[in-house]
Structure formats: C-alpha cells, structure tokens
Design a protein around this motif. Structure first.
Motif, short mmCIF file in Angstrom:
data_model
loop_
_atom_site.label_atom_id
_atom_site.label_comp_id
_atom_site.label_asym_id
_atom_site.label_seq_id
_atom_site.Cartn_x
_atom_site.Cartn_y
_atom_site.Cartn_z
N THR A 30 0.81 -1.24 0.00
CA THR A 30 0.00 0.00 0.00
C THR A 30 0.84 1.27 0.00
O THR A 30 0.45 2.28 0.57
CB THR A 30 -1.00 0.10 1.19
N ARG A 68 0.55 5.66 -2.16
CA ARG A 68 -0.22 6.86 -1.85
C ARG A 68 0.67 8.08 -1.64
O ARG A 68 1.86 7.95 -1.38
CB ARG A 68 -1.10 6.63 -0.63
N GLY A 122 -7.75 -0.51 -7.59
CA GLY A 122 -7.11 0.05 -6.41
C GLY A 122 -5.91 0.90 -6.74
O GLY A 122 -5.63 1.19 -7.90
N CYS A 123 -5.21 1.29 -5.70
CA CYS A 123 -4.04 2.14 -5.87
C CYS A 123 -2.86 1.32 -6.34
O CYS A 123 -2.82 0.11 -6.13
CB CYS A 123 -3.67 2.79 -4.54
N CYS A 150 -0.72 -1.78 -4.29
CA CYS A 150 -1.59 -2.29 -3.22
C CYS A 150 -2.19 -3.63 -3.62
O CYS A 150 -2.70 -3.78 -4.72
CB CYS A 150 -2.72 -1.30 -2.93
N ILE A 183 -4.60 -5.01 -1.76
CA ILE A 183 -5.96 -5.09 -1.20
C ILE A 183 -6.99 -4.69 -2.26
O ILE A 183 -8.02 -5.32 -2.41
CB ILE A 183 -6.09 -4.19 0.04
N GLN A 184 -6.69 -3.65 -3.00
CA GLN A 184 -7.56 -3.19 -4.09
C GLN A 184 -8.98 -2.96 -3.59
O GLN A 184 -9.93 -3.63 -4.00
CB GLN A 184 -7.54 -4.23 -5.23
N CYS A 185 -9.12 -1.98 -2.72
CA CYS A 185 -10.41 -1.75 -2.08
C CYS A 185 -11.37 -0.94 -2.94
O CYS A 185 -12.54 -0.81 -2.62
CB CYS A 185 -10.21 -1.02 -0.75
N LYS A 186 -10.85 -0.37 -4.03
CA LYS A 186 -11.76 0.42 -4.88
C LYS A 186 -12.62 -0.51 -5.71
O LYS A 186 -12.21 -1.61 -6.04
CB LYS A 186 -10.94 1.28 -5.84
N CYS A 227 -1.21 3.24 3.36
CA CYS A 227 -2.66 3.42 3.44
C CYS A 227 -3.15 3.08 4.84
O CYS A 227 -2.77 2.06 5.41
CB CYS A 227 -3.33 2.50 2.42
N PHE A 263 -5.89 1.96 5.77
CA PHE A 263 -6.69 0.73 5.87
C PHE A 263 -5.86 -0.47 6.30
O PHE A 263 -6.33 -1.34 7.02
CB PHE A 263 -7.36 0.42 4.53
#
Ligand code: SF4
Ligand code: ZN
Lengths: 606, 403
Positions: A89, A92, A300-301, A304, A306-309, A494, A496
């Motif tokens: 992450t 950012r 996601g960003c 990252c 996780i790819q939360c978007k 991030c 999160f």
C-alpha cells in the motif's frame, strides 16, 4: 520546457551522501515567474519529517499564516520513502496546503499512481507557489518539467481532462468547482481517486493550475531488498488474516461499502442530517445490493494488493466509473433520505466530474434540507433538484459551495451544520463511538474520521476491541492513533492496512528501504512530532479549544436506540473531561494551545 | 481503566500463566491492577515514560513456562523465533534480554510486542499495547504458548538425534512434572439441534467457555460456529472463547448483508466446511501437543529430501499426506495461513474435514466438526489432543529407549 536538474538548486543543504528510499530532490515550481527549481533537504530533515504529510508540513510551516489563496502559499504534493517500493500500500501520496474550507492545515492523502510516478521520475515531491495569469498544467516527465497552457481545458469536468491527458501518465486535476473557488472542491487523481477533504481543489484553482501530470521511468533505490521482502511478507500475511480487509465480506470484496451494514447494525449510521442513527432502508442500498445491481470490478491504488476500490464497467465501451465509497453511499442515502442507487451513482459521477468532495457535499446538502424544512415546512426533494443543488456547489464559494457552516450561519441556524472546524462530518455518528467523538473534535483538519480512525478498535475490533460507549482510556488511544496515522501519511502507506498490520512491521519496511535502523516507537515519535506540528500551525492561526468541539446536537439529542443498543446523547461533561485529558497527553495547555516545552522536546520550531 | 487492568490480571491467573501479574493502564493517569507488587510497578513505571503506550503487562510465568523460558533464554540469549502460527503471524520473534531496566525493556518493546527478561533473579515476560492492556495479555499468553511448542518440539528432535544435553533433559523433566494431568472426559454440553438463535447462542457460549477451561486454546484465539437455518453463527474476530456473550455474529448464507464484517477471520473456512463436509457445529482451538505434532516431520530442515521442507515453507505448501497419528486415515494435517489469501487455510481445510470431521492446520491448531451440537466436536478436540500427548511421550520414550 526546462530540465530541472540544470536549474539553480534552491533551498536547503544537501549533504552529498546517497539516499535510499528518498530521491533527495524536491521540485519547486513558481507559477508567477515560471521558474522551475530543485530543493535539496538535509538527511536529517528527511529522517525527522519522513516524507508525505511530515515533510509537506515542514515546508508549509513558514507560510502558514498567509491566506490560503495568497500566491506565496505553497501547494505541496509529497511522496514518502516507501513509495515506489514493494512495501504494501505504498502507492499513496499527500497533498498539503492551508485549507480553503477550514483555515486549518489542509492535507489529504490520495491514491492512484501519481505518487509512484513522481518518485519514479526522481522527485520526492513538488512544491507549487505563485499564481499564473492563464490556466496552466504542470507536466513532469522524469527530469523534464514544463508549464503548459491549459486554457483549452477551462471549465471542463475532470472526466474530459483525464480523457484529454490520457497519454501523459498519472494525472491530478481539478474540475469546474476548483476553478470557481468552491470551498468543497477536491483534486481528482487518476480518474477514480481524490484528495477529497478541506477544499484543496480551490487552492489549485486560485493558482490557475488545472492539472499536474507525471510519468517516470526510474527505480527507487532500496537499502536492503531481502529485509524489505521479509517485511512485505509479514505485512501481507497479516492482511490475509484480516476479516475487514480480505475476508469474504471485507474491503477487497465489497470496497469500503463493506462497513455500511455494520454501521447501521451498530446504530451509528448518520440519518437525516444526524437527527437519527438508523436508516430503515439500509438493507436495500447496502454493498451487496450494489454488487448485485452493478457487478463492479476490483480496482485500487498502485502498489496495493488489497484493491479496495470498486469500478463499474464503462457503458458502451466507455471509461470505467468509480463506484461510490462508503461515505458517499451513506451520506447520499441515509443522510438525505434517498433509496435510489442509480441516483447515488449519478451523483458520484457528477461530483467526481465537477471535482467536489462527496462527504462535504452530502453533509452540506443534508444541512440545506434541514434548514429548508425549518424555513418552508416539509417537502420532498426530487432527483433533479438534488442534482441541480450539487451543480450549484461547483459555481463558487457562495451559497452551498461554501460548505454547510457558512450556509447555516448565513441562515442564522448554525447548529444545522454537522461539522467540526467547518469541515463536514463523515458517515460515523459519534454517539455510537465515543473515541470517534473525541477524534472528530481534536482532528487538526476538522470533522475527519481518518486522523485517529477509532472505528478500527471501537467497531472493527482491531488491534483489540474497546468499549465504544466509554471515554475511559480514549484520550490516549486517540492521541497515539493520531501519531500513528500521521506517520503512516508520511511513509506513505494506506491507513486501511493498519486494521491488520502495525508500525512494528512498517518500521521494518522503513529500515529496509532507507537503511536507517528504526523501531516502531521511533516512528511513533516522528508521528507525534508531525501531529504536534499541525497543532502548532493551527495555533498560530488562532485555533484553540472552542474549535475542538462537536455540534450541539450530539449532546442534546439521542440517536436511534434498538437492536439491544441504546444510543444516548453524549454526556457533555464527560466529553470535556476526555478532551482535557487529551490536551494533557498531547502537550497542550488547557485552552488547547501547544506548550513550548513540548515543542522543544519534539524538536518542533516554535 | 481500573476495571481493565484487574480483568486482565485475573485472566492471566485463571489461565494458569502467571500467579502475580502486574498490569498497568495509562490514559492520563497510570493505574496498576489491585495487588500488583510495588517493587515491580516501581521498576516498570518508567517504561511508560519511555514509550507511547496505553498498557503494559509484566509477570513471572507460572510452571511449566518458567522452566521452559529459563532454558530457552539460556539456549538463545538474543531471542528465538518459533515456527507456530501465533509467532509467525503476530509476534514474529521472541526477543530476550538479560538486564531488567526500564531502558532495556523499552528498547525491545519499542520494536516488538514482547520481551523475555532473564536475569539471575528474574524470569519474566513483558508485553505492551497502544490501545488497551488486553494486547499485553494476548501477547503474554502467546509467548507462553509459542515457547511451550518450541521447547517440546526441539526436545523431540534432539531425542531422536541423540543430542539431548543434560541441561535440556533436566529442564524437560521439570517441565513434564509440571504438566497438568490429562482429562479424558469433556463436560456435558447443550444438546442439539438448536431450536432457535437463543438456544444456539447459549450453546456456543457454553462450549467456548469449556474450550478455554480445558486449556484447549489460549483465551483470545480459537473460534466457534454453528449453522442454524439460513444463518451461520460465528464468534467475532478477536473475541475470547470464554467471553462470547454479545460477541457472536449472524451471517446470512446468501451473503446479503456485510454486517458480519467483524466475524472471525476463519468465517470462509467455516462456511466452506459446512458446504463440503456437512455438519452443524465447528470448534477450533490451539491444543498444544496437536500443534507440536502437526509440525513434527522428519523431512523438515536441512539435509532432507523434501524441497518444501528445505525452503521452510511447510506451513503453506506441504505437499505430503500427513496425519496426526502418523498413520494413514488418521486426523489429517494441512498447510495454510490464517484467513482467505491464496495460501489461506480456507483453501485446504474444508476438503480435509470431509473424512474424519477433524483436521489440524500445520503449526496452528485443530478444527473439529459436529452433526448437531458441540458435544461431538468438543470431545473430539479433547480426544485428539490427548492422543497427540500420548503419542508425543511414546515417541520420546521409544527414542530414548532406542538410544
Ligand atoms: S486499500 Fe484501497 S485505498 Fe488503500 S492503498 Fe489499497 S486500493 Fe488504495
Ligand atoms: Zn486459530
């Protein structure tokens, strides 16, 4: 076009030693003189302020008393030492200046690929000053930097800008809201991400800066790759063990909307401008309903896993559109009494295109609705009226474009603005989580849930659960969490991922990247310095105890009890006692002003 | 805060981990648990001044942990890193120091969750937290668990190799003498099928509490679930099995709500087990000898034929068909990390549970399945752990006899 490396080197003493993690070069662009230069800071400065929010704050400090739209007020895009490395992450960055909306320090973490591209192009950050006579863009391609006319893009929405600049790498830009000086204006990054809060889009607008584009081809030097790989594995393993991030109901699957049902179940979903805390139609507009209806894809960003978007496939081969984040889902349903998901999507797309902060817009609209009801009696607001009001927010700082506080004050109903320091609250009702109540009040940028993010322990039970209905222990917890997140925004990473990992693991990554042997407590100390520095800057600008408070409603009205939970008004005395404890722990006097001794102890200039 | 420091001091005592714990909690004023030894609190108070923390736990571990830690601290003077899941995932390593000063303690706690303090006069564990004293309690308990697992695992290895040193043997004999007697019979738990949510919740609370009482899990880890109509009821993440009231989530099987975002990290594994293996009740604990045997493979380490073993990736990639009993058809051992990732146990556990209704996860713990209620999975948890304990000592005896 100028090659920045050939330009005069402004600024602070370079030591000549090689750095890893940081590039050691910060780009400076003066839009008045069109002068482009390079700043070099000492190793010590980097080690003290880390990067991101910390370093940006250090550079902002000398100008912090200027008005937000003064040409000498810098706008700073800053990356951190982890950006561009394999640390999880770490894609950012932070945008910082003085907030047009609140007058406080104004920093906003942004995702996408911009920070990574900046780092790859050899820059730790960009400091922009001056004011251009025409609308311009700054284009960075490795060491080449140019200021180009953006007049053809004047008045365009961000979607059109992203399309026009599709071959320019990563792009941050403003829409009409920023150009027109709306105090709710945000900066959109790489189409689906935003530096959302504080009205920072207006800051770019004041400088006549429509966009910044960056493409870089370099690599970020790392001191110890093996150690970094190990740190990465430890962090990734923890995220995999996190139900909130990677579980079947977590952010990776449902996006941040995963918390929607939980907030309603915990009776803390802000409803009807925070008049109640339970939305009976929540089940119809939850993350599951969005997934069923729109089949969003993962996104996601950069950097990252996780790819939360979540993004929605483009219609007819068009560009993919961002799905609403949790706060947008909540504020444009429960807060304004809407159950139409198509409308939420339309609003999300509209606000992204206009370049407006969705949280601020939602809460301002809810404030308008309550005042309207007071003044004219009950009436239903239909979709076209909502869309028209939102369009209006982009027209400038007047009317709703000035945010809820200005609007409510102008109507002599200041209590109707659900904001702290003029920044609208996000979608966590503080009557259901007392750490959140304190954190909203102490946040240096006003009503923000992310500075201390107490939802992590009060709701998501990480790293351990706390009793959400007590102030006991919360003053120190909030203070430590603010320090933690300040350093997270400086590394940059991030927030999160801190539902799962901690500074213990990130200190390993930081040490591996920079070669500076650093512990979790060392980083926390840096975070304390960075956050205290925020307080110092706000203090200089007159912020004090009266600004560290919550809207009256939370002390006088109960939320929606039920489901075995009672949501009482917050006990004002207990809240003030917790704030007093926070002041003592933070090193502030009883008026909330920074203490000289604490500044000296932390090495913060007085 | 007073409530929390007393609560966790009491939990350390009840878990048999420490007789005289010292638990400190700090908001703006530092408070210690009732009965905390003033000599310790005086020594530990300055640690709060050196760190940004909210809670600190210190204690001299009870037996057999004291003996075990004393031996390990001498064997590994700088610290050690057991291979069990609690260490690998959360603790990473167990540092050791040999002076008991606030600075020495704070220096190590500045980078890790725990420190083992081994001086001629003190054998203790200190652990901290940035949120509440509970973090220190959890870490303290994990340090004891991981050290136990490492100590007995190493003894087995050395006894097989014929390399047991006199000091190790002495420590082993002392530790064994302190082991609690084996309990064969589990309690009588509520009988299923459960009529409604309330009955199911009560049964879960009861079974969870028994799992901790019978020392089949260190409080805080482990999880429990049952299937009721179209819902899966499961303990929340970070809940202690002996404190479940109010901490059980209801997850609709059709996934139509994400309100159970707070459910255990093993929610997916549990729901997959029900889907693949049937059954209506699952219990998961970390019984110590099961964990020890799950990691006991002749193919591990250097000089072995197994490529995965050489790479030290057994916990995620072990390709062999392995059983706790060492024999085909016993309780299977599968690799897998906590959670749902590509290496997650959610991928390996469900299929393994289909046969015997029980499976061990490498270095982690044991899952057991029941058809109607928790009687069957609880007794299975107990029987399997007892079986592992017998097998462990039989193996040691056999190896010692051979030698
Ligand atoms: S978790 Fe989401 S916001 Fe955070 S870095 Fe990953 S994709 Fe970006
Ligand atoms: Zn487990």
């Amino acid at each position: 076009m100028m090659n920045a490396s050939e330009e005069s080197r402004t600024g602070l003493c370079g030591t000549g030693q090689s750095l890893t993690g940081w590039t050691g070069r910060i780009l400076s662009v003066d839009l008045s003189t069109r002068k482009i230069g390079t700043m070099e800071l000492s190793h010590e400065t980097y080690a003290t302020w880390i990067g991101g929010k910390g370093l940006a704050g250090f550079l902002l400090r000398p100008q912090i008393t200027l008005a937000w739209d003064n040409p000498f007020m810098p706008i700073i895009f800053m990356t951190g030492p982890l950006v561009g490395t394999i640390a999880p992450t770490s894609g950012r960055g932070v945008l910082m200046t003085r907030s047009p909306l609140t007058g406080t320090v104004g920093d906003s973490s942004f995702g996408g690929a911009l920070a990574t591209q900046l780092k790859r192009s050899g820059w730790d950050g960009v400091v922009i000053t001056g004011q251009s006579e025409e609308l311009v863009g700054i284009e960075i391609k490795d060491a080449e930097v140019q200021i180009v006319s953006a007049e053809p893009l004047r008045g365009l929405g961000t979607e059109a800008v992203f399309r026009a600049l599709a071959n320019k790498g990563s792009v941050a830009c403003i829409g009409p809201a920023g150009e027109n000086g709306s105090l709710l204006a945000c900066v959109m990054v790489d189409r689906h991400h935003a530096a959302g809060r504080g009205g920072l889009g207006a800051s770019l607008g004041a400088k006549q800066l429509k966009y910044l584009s960056v493409s870089g081809t370099g690599r970020v030097a790392v001191a110890d790759r093996i150690l970094l790989k190990k740190a990465r594995e430890d962090i990734v393993r923890l995220t995999m063990a996190s139900p909130a991030l990677m579980g079947q109901q977590g952010f990776a699957c449902f996006g941040t909307g995963a918390v929607f049902d939980l907030m309603d179940a915990r009776r803390m979903m802000p409803t009807d401008n925070f008049r109640s805390t339970h939305f009976s139609d929540a089940g119809k507009v939850n993350a599951f309903a969005y997934r069923e209806r729109y089949q969003p894809e993962k996104y996601g960003c950069k950097g990252c896993h996780i790819q939360c978007k979540k993004v929605r496939p483009g219609v007819g081969g068009g560009e993919r559109r961002a799905m609403p984040e949790f706060e947008t889902m909540s504020h444009f349903t429960a807060l304004i009494g809407n159950t139409d998901m198509d409308l939420v999507l339309e609003i999300n797309a509209l606000l992204n295109d206009l370049g407006i902060d969705t949280i601020g817009a939602g809460a301002t609209l809810a404030c308008y609705r309550e005042i309207d009801r007071q003044e004219k009696g009950h009436r239903v607001m239909d979709a076209s009226e909502i869309l028209e009001l939102l369009q209006g927010m982009a027209q400038g700082p007047e009317h709703l474009g000035g945010g809820s506080r200005r609007y409510a004050t102008a109507h002599e109903l200041p209590w109707a603005s659900m904001s702290v320091k003029g920044q609208e609250l996000s979608a966590y009702d503080p009557r259901g989580a007392y750490g959140m109540a304190l954190a909203y009040a102490t946040s240096t940028r006003g009503g923000c849930h992310l500075r201390a993010y107490p939802i992590s322990h009060e709701i998501l039970r990480k790293p351990v659960a706390t009793d959400r209905f007590t102030f006991s222990g919360k003053a120190r917890i909030v203070k430590i969490a603010e320090d933690t997140n300040a350093v997270v925004d400086s590394l940059t990473a991030c927030k999160f991922i801190f539902f799962a990992a901690g500074l213990e693991e990130y200190a390993r990554a930081y040490s591996a990247v920079t070669g500076l042997e650093t512990t979790a407590q060392d980083l926390l100390r840096a975070g304390e310095r960075i956050y205290f520095h925020d307080r110092v800057m706000n203090g200089i600008n007159g912020f004090s105890i009266r600004d560290d408070d919550l809207p009256m409603r939370f002390f006088s009205e109960a939320g929606s009890s039920g489901g075995g939970v009672e949501i009482k008004p917050i006990n004002r005395k207990e809240f003030y006692q917790a704030r007093e404890r926070y002041y003592r722990i933070r090193g502030l006097d009883e008026r909330g002003k920074p203490l000289r001794e604490k500044a000296d102890e932390l090495g913060v200039a007085w | 805060m007073e409530f929390l420091v007393d609560k966790y001091a009491d939990k350390l005592r009840r878990a048999g981990l420490c007789e005289n714990p010292v638990v400190g909690g700090l908001d703006d004023v530092l408070v210690w648990n009732r009965g905390a030894d003033p000599a310790w609190t005086a020594r530990l108070t300055p640690v709060f001044g050196r760190m940004n923390i909210s809670g600190l736990v210190f204690g001299c571990p009870a037996e057999p942990f004291a003996t075990i830690l004393e031996f390990l601290a001498a064997e590994y003077p700088d610290g050690f890193a057991p291979k069990d899941t609690e260490t690998r995932t959360f603790l990473h390593e167990l540092p050791v120091i040999h002076e008991f000063t606030p600075k020495a303690v704070a220096d190590v706690l500045g980078r890790r969750k725990s420190v083992i303090i081994a001086t001629p006069s003190v054998m203790g564990i200190a652990a901290h937290g940035s949120v509440t004293p509970e973090q220190g309690f959890v870490t303290f308990s994990s340090v004891c668990f991981s050290s136990f697992v490492l100590f007995f695992s190493e003894y087995l290895r050395h006894v097989r190799a014929g390399t047991v040193s006199p000091a190790r043997r002495t420590a082993f004999e002392a530790a064994v003498a302190h082991l609690e007697p084996m309990v064969e019979q589990g309690p009588e738990l509520a009988c299923g099928p459960f009529a409604d949510r309330e009955a199911a919740l009560q049964a879960m609370v009861e079974a969870g509490r028994a799992t901790v009482e019978y020392r089949l899990v260190d409080s805080y880890f482990g999880n429990i679930s049952c299937l009721l109509n179209q819902e899966l009821l499961i303990s929340q993440t970070g809940s202690s099995l002996d404190e479940l009231p109010g901490l059980i989530d209801f997850c609709p099987l059709d996934g139509s709500s994400t309100a159970c975002l707070t459910a255990s990290s093993e929610l997916t594994a549990h729901s997959q087990v029900y889907a693949k293996a049937g059954g209506r009740a699952i219990l998961h604990g970390h019984p110590r000898f099961t964990v020890i045997l799950s990691m006991d493979c002749a193919e591990r380490g250097q000089n072995v034929t197994c490529e995965i073993g050489k790479l030290d990736l057994c916990h995620v990639k072990c390709p062999a068909k392995r059983y706790l009993s060492g024999e085909d058809g016993g309780v299977p051992i599968v690799p897998g990390e906590v959670g749902t990732g590509p290496n997650g146990l959610a991928n390996t556990l469900p299929a393994a549970m289909t046969g015997r209704g029980a499976a061990a996860v490498w270095g982690h713990g044991l899952f057991t399945l029941g058809n109607t209620d928790f009687n069957q999975p609880f007794q299975a948890l107990l029987d399997i752990e007892n079986g592992c304990r017998r097998r462990y000592f039989a193996t040691v005896d056999a190896a010692e006899g051979r030698r």
